[in-house]
Design a protein around this motif. Structure first.
Motif: not given
Length: 327
Positions: A166-183
């Protein structure tokens, strides 16, 4: 002859109808309040877009934005790489929808649905997003080669979920968030904010939240000391333009050695995006960094080129993040 007075039955009927109308109005008011606070229709929204210009985006609520920003800040403060932040964000998206919920399967709680009975901590600790994120990263760091593993495998090694795929379906959104929130992806996270909201204490809560998520030295300049509330004091402090402005403004120094990211500018965007993500919760009105400025309530909170009055232009553009709370 005078009109006969209403019978007791008719009076009771009127009272019941009136009471019912009041209850409907109260329920409607409560519903609208919950929608506003938790991100339903009409509530202020947040959005992260891809820094690659490929049109990818993810919309989420202010509540989710605060929790995502905390998860990311705790990770980078522990010098965890962006991949670790993406794994943590995908896990929290699956387990709780990035909401700090007080229920779950058996005794599961919080952002990551951690269980007190399984040694994750006390109920109070697990319900603290900063603690919950920290203990997740502590376990993730013990997974050999986690950054090279598929996200689902890395998350499952920590969570031991009954639904590991189930974690796989969230990877695209999590990747976008991580790129922004880590700067790494600059000016990619925006929120509408609440420019008309009642202030929640001015700059002090912002300083406290920064210290909570990033550590007490986040506001510390060279040679400065930081008190228990996260406030910094430099050896030669400069008085603000007015007490009112000083009570509303937090200036965060940007230092290259402050994060696991690469360089000053990345650190600056990490802090700037954190502030925007917390804009509704902390009643932040304006964030300025590197010649760009975000303002609550304008054009969905997009980042615009700042002028001199915004405090982001000039030689200090990349040396500090300026956060201004509502009046």
């Amino acid at each position: 002859m005078p009109e006969p007075s209403p019978t007791p039955v008719r009076r009771r009927g009127r009272l019941l109808r009136f009471g019912g109308a009041v209850m409907v109005l109260l329920a409607l008011a409560g519903y609208l309040g919950v929608q506003y606070l938790t991100g339903g229709t009409g509530a202020p929204r947040c959005k992260v877009v891809s820094g690659k210009g490929d049109g990818a985006s993810y919309e989420f609520t202010p509540e989710q934005a605060v929790n995502a920003a905390t998860i990311s800040a705790v990770g980078t403060s522990r010098r965890m790489p962006e991949r670790a932040v993406a794994i943590a964000l995908a896990t929290a998206l699956q387990e709780s929808g990035l909401r700090n919920i007080q229920h779950g399967d058996r005794d599961s709680l919080g952002l990551f649905q951690q269980r007190p009975s399984q040694g994750w901590g006390t109920t109070k600790q697990i319900m603290d997003p900063t603690y919950a994120a920290g203990i997740f990263y502590e376990h993730l760091a013990k997974v050999p080669g986690y950054s090279r593993l598929p996200l689902t495998v890395a998350a499952q090694r920590v969570q031991r979920s009954g639904y590991p795929q189930a974690y796989a379906k969230h990877e695209p959104d999590a990747t976008l968030l991580a790129a922004a929130l880590t700067g790494r992806a600059a000016a990619t996270l925006t929120c509408e904010g609440r420019p008309d909201a009642t202030p929640a204490g001015g700059a002090a809560p912002v300083r406290a939240a920064l210290a909570r998520d990033f550590g007490r030295d986040v506001l510390q300049e060279a040679g400065a000391t930081v008190d228990a509330n996260g406030s910094s004091a430099s050896p030669a402090p400069v008085a603000p333009a007015s007490p009112r402005a000083g009570d509303r403004t937090v200036t965060v120094p940007v230092r290259e050695d402050s994060t696991a990211g690469a360089g000053v500018v990345r650190r600056g965007w990490e802090l700037a995006h954190w502030a925007v993500a917390n804009s509704s919760a902390l009643h932040i009105e304006r964030v300025s960094y590197a010649g760009r400025e975000w303002t609550a309530g304008t054009s969905e909170g997009t980042w615009r080129t700042a002028d001199d009055k915004g405090g982001a232009a000039g030689g200090k553009a990349a040396a500090e993040v300026r956060i201004v709370t509502a009046q």
